[in-house]
Design a protein around this motif. Structure first.
Motif, short mmCIF file in Angstrom:
data_model
loop_
_atom_site.label_atom_id
_atom_site.label_comp_id
_atom_site.label_asym_id
_atom_site.label_seq_id
_atom_site.Cartn_x
_atom_site.Cartn_y
_atom_site.Cartn_z
N ASN A 468 0.98 42.94 72.46
CA ASN A 468 0.89 42.30 73.78
C ASN A 468 2.20 42.45 74.55
OD1 ASN A 468 -1.74 41.47 73.29
ND2 ASN A 468 -1.13 39.46 72.51
N LEU A 469 3.31 42.33 73.85
CA LEU A 469 4.61 42.49 74.48
C LEU A 469 4.83 43.92 74.95
CD1 LEU A 469 7.40 41.24 75.15
CD2 LEU A 469 8.10 41.77 72.79
N VAL A 470 4.46 44.86 74.10
CA VAL A 470 4.59 46.29 74.44
C VAL A 470 3.76 46.62 75.67
CG1 VAL A 470 3.85 48.58 73.66
CG2 VAL A 470 5.25 47.13 72.17
N LEU A 471 2.55 46.08 75.74
CA LEU A 471 1.68 46.32 76.89
C LEU A 471 2.35 45.84 78.18
CD1 LEU A 471 -1.09 47.29 77.87
CD2 LEU A 471 -1.96 44.97 77.45
N LYS A 472 3.02 44.71 78.12
CA LYS A 472 3.73 44.16 79.27
C LYS A 472 4.81 45.13 79.74
CE LYS A 472 3.95 40.07 81.50
NZ LYS A 472 2.79 39.33 82.00
N TRP A 473 5.55 45.70 78.80
CA TRP A 473 6.63 46.62 79.14
C TRP A 473 6.09 47.95 79.68
CZ3 TRP A 473 9.65 45.41 74.00
CH2 TRP A 473 10.31 44.19 74.15
N GLU A 474 5.00 48.42 79.10
CA GLU A 474 4.41 49.67 79.59
C GLU A 474 3.86 49.50 81.01
OE1 GLU A 474 3.04 51.73 75.37
OE2 GLU A 474 1.67 50.37 76.41
N GLU A 475 3.30 48.35 81.28
CA GLU A 475 2.79 48.08 82.63
C GLU A 475 3.93 48.05 83.64
OE1 GLU A 475 0.78 44.40 82.09
OE2 GLU A 475 -1.13 45.32 81.49
N LYS A 476 5.10 47.58 83.22
CA LYS A 476 6.27 47.55 84.10
C LYS A 476 6.71 48.96 84.49
CE LYS A 476 10.09 45.72 85.97
NZ LYS A 476 10.10 44.91 87.21
N VAL A 477 6.65 49.89 83.55
CA VAL A 477 6.99 51.29 83.85
C VAL A 477 6.06 51.84 84.92
CG1 VAL A 477 7.07 53.63 82.94
CG2 VAL A 477 8.03 51.76 81.61
N ILE A 478 4.77 51.58 84.74
CA ILE A 478 3.79 52.08 85.71
C ILE A 478 4.04 51.48 87.09
CG2 ILE A 478 1.33 52.09 86.30
CD1 ILE A 478 0.77 52.07 83.24
N THR A 479 4.32 50.19 87.13
CA THR A 479 4.61 49.51 88.40
C THR A 479 5.82 50.11 89.08
OG1 THR A 479 3.67 47.46 87.55
CG2 THR A 479 5.09 47.28 89.47
N GLN A 480 6.87 50.40 88.29
CA GLN A 480 8.08 50.99 88.86
C GLN A 480 7.79 52.37 89.45
OE1 GLN A 480 11.57 48.92 86.08
NE2 GLN A 480 11.02 51.04 85.74
N LYS A 481 6.98 53.16 88.75
CA LYS A 481 6.66 54.50 89.24
C LYS A 481 5.88 54.44 90.55
CE LYS A 481 8.53 56.94 85.96
NZ LYS A 481 9.71 57.78 86.25
N LEU A 482 4.98 53.47 90.63
CA LEU A 482 4.17 53.35 91.85
C LEU A 482 5.03 52.96 93.04
CD1 LEU A 482 0.97 51.60 90.48
CD2 LEU A 482 1.20 53.97 91.22
N LYS A 483 6.07 52.15 92.79
CA LYS A 483 6.97 51.75 93.87
C LYS A 483 7.81 52.95 94.33
CE LYS A 483 7.42 46.83 92.85
NZ LYS A 483 8.35 45.74 92.41
N CYS A 484 8.20 53.79 93.38
CA CYS A 484 9.02 54.96 93.73
C CYS A 484 8.17 56.03 94.40
CB CYS A 484 9.69 55.52 92.47
SG CYS A 484 10.92 54.42 91.75
#
Length: 489
Positions: A468-484
């Motif tokens: 569950n923690l890993v999923l949270k961190w992976e989602e953060k990477v995707i969010t960062q990419k979408l912002k960039c």
């Protein structure tokens, strides 16, 4: 192509805080090979040989950087150990800021994807760095969930309760939980009193628990279910333990200890160790020696040079090359007990000893790491807390988990007498009585040992919490990419 994720971890000084974070990082990259972990390590003086050895053996997807050393002369004199650790991290913040900025601007893609900072509770000032870089922030709690619950309750307790909260003769209920503690067993900083700077700093730390994105706890659900459930309404809680070392990092005295243990009957040996930093007075060493000899129990004792300061070896390891610890034993003790015990100076391979079939008991300082190792290997304990939160851990092991006994201190001399030591040894090592206290302790800790294994299994509660923690961190990477790259949305 699989998305790489980078996590930075910031320990505070002290091997007992570094090692659990390292073991967590190794567990993370073992089960999630798309992760890269970077250790950014504040230092108070040069790192010890043990620290260097541990870090140099890390797998390739974990690396480390020592931040510039903080000079102990730059810190206020005569401060408590917890304050010393906290100030070391605080004074390292400018270097930490530069290090994180370098990671984020690196050309290596896995480091560009830095999404979170994981840090020790005494590294709480790192929260400010996380906010500056818009990174997720997590406390890695190297203590029990019950103690964490106490810390989360402390700010409100400080506002609402009377002076009885500081009365060491009282017993105090922890709010919204099913546990109570003697005030005298509270962590060191609380016992300094509300007017002390140490207490104020600890209170501030407890207030900052509400500012992070999650709490990673080195415990497991079945061990501390009530405490974990009581926190989930207020925090994202990830009980991912028990995380312990699989083998001792130092092989010092390994062959000597294992060869000796191999000659002893099953569960017949009491292992005595006060962790990586604990020390005793010469008078207390003499009393332990008397208790061991009179008990008749087989023993393996890790002995350090005596000191009046119980945590004198915490940062240095106290490998005093000028003094042989064995010289401080009572005259003739080694000769009289040569068939009964083995005394090794300064260091022993704790994991290998606790997991050995001949080990039947563990006299421990009750550091949380050692407590978990005793639980995982199913070894009942004698609690001998020295400093920090160890008295509360001792109360948890004896009164809540019911896997340990605790000797009584002679309140006239403020030491534990040899007769009392012999008494608790006989309780913990008793394998003959079918209804004796020792057998009940052994059955209880063996059940918890099985539960620990289940929690860490593929579909166990701790592995699910980690996922569950890993999923949270992976989602953060995707969010960062979408912002960039908004056109990707």
């Amino acid at each position: 192509m699989e998305q790489k994720v980078c996590i930075a971890m910031v320990p505070c000084p002290g091997l007992s805080h570094l090692i659990p974070l390292i073991e967590f990082a190794k567990l993370l990259v073992l089960h999630h090979n798309n992760f890269h972990v970077k250790f950014l390590i504040p230092t108070l003086g040069p790192p010890t040989p043990s620290t260097k050895s541990i870090l140099n053996s890390l797998p390739p997807n974990i690396d480390f950087t020592f931040l510039p050393q903080i000079n102990i002369q730059d810190l206020p004199p005569n401060i408590h150990m917890s304050t010393q650790m906290k100030l070391t991290v605080k004074n390292s913040l400018p270097s930490l800021y530069q290090a994180i900025n370098t990671i984020l601007t690196s050309s290596q893609s896995e480091k560009n994807n830095l999404v979170a900072l994981v840090f020790d509770v005494f590294s709480s000032d790192v929260i400010d760095i996380a906010k500056k870089f818009n990174l997720l922030s997590y406390f890695f709690v190297t203590s029990s969930a019950i103690l964490l619950k106490f810390c989360l309750s402390l700010p409100k307790l400080d506002e609402t309760v009377s002076s009885e909260f500081m009365d060491t003769t009282k017993t105090f209920d922890i709010p919204n939980s099913k546990v109570s503690f003697k005030v005298k067993d509270f962590p060191d900083p609380v016992l300094f009193g509300r007017s002390s700077e140490t207490y104020k700093a600890f209170l501030l730390l407890c207030q900052r628990f509400s500012l992070v994105d999650g709490l990673i706890i080195n415990s497991f659900k079945d061990l501390e279910l009530d405490a974990i459930k009581s926190m989930k309404d207020f925090h994202n809680v990830y009980p991912i333990g028990p995380i312990i070392q699989k083998e001792s990092k130092s092989k010092e005295n390994l062959s000597k200890c294992i060869t000796w243990l191999n000659k002893k009957p099953k569960k017949s040996v009491l292992f005595i160790s006060f962790g990586s930093g604990g020390t005793l007075t010469n008078e207390q060493i003499n009393e332990i020696a008397f208790g061991l000899e009179s008990s008749g129990c087989n023993f393996l004792w890790v002995l350090r040079v005596p000191s009046k300061l119980s945590n004198s070896a915490y940062f240095s390891g106290n490998h005093d090359s000028d003094n042989d610890p064995l010289n401080f034993l009572p005259l003739g003790f080694l000769e009289r007990t040569q068939n009964q015990g083995l005394v090794v100076p300064s260091w022993a391979p704790q994991v290998e000893i606790l997991s050995h079939g001949s080990t039947g008991g563990f006299l421990t300082h009750c550091g949380w790491g050692s407590s978990l190792e005793g639980l995982v290997y199913g070894v009942p304990m004698i609690c001998w807390p020295l400093f920090a939160e160890q008295r509360m851990n001792a109360a948890i092991l004896t009164d809540i988990f019911k896997v340990a006994v605790r000797p009584k201190i002679d309140e006239e001399d403020w030491i534990i007498k040899g007769e009392e030591i012999a008494r608790v040894i006989k309780i913990i090592m008793d394998q003959c009585s079918r209804d004796g206290e020792g057998l009940k302790l052994r059955r209880r800790i063996e059940d918890l040992s099985v539960g620990a294994g289940v929690a860490m299994s593929e579909n166990g509660s701790s592995r699910i919490a980690l996922s569950n923690l890993v999923l949270k961190w992976e989602e953060k990477v995707i969010t960062q990419k979408l912002k960039c790259f908004p056109h990707m949305n």
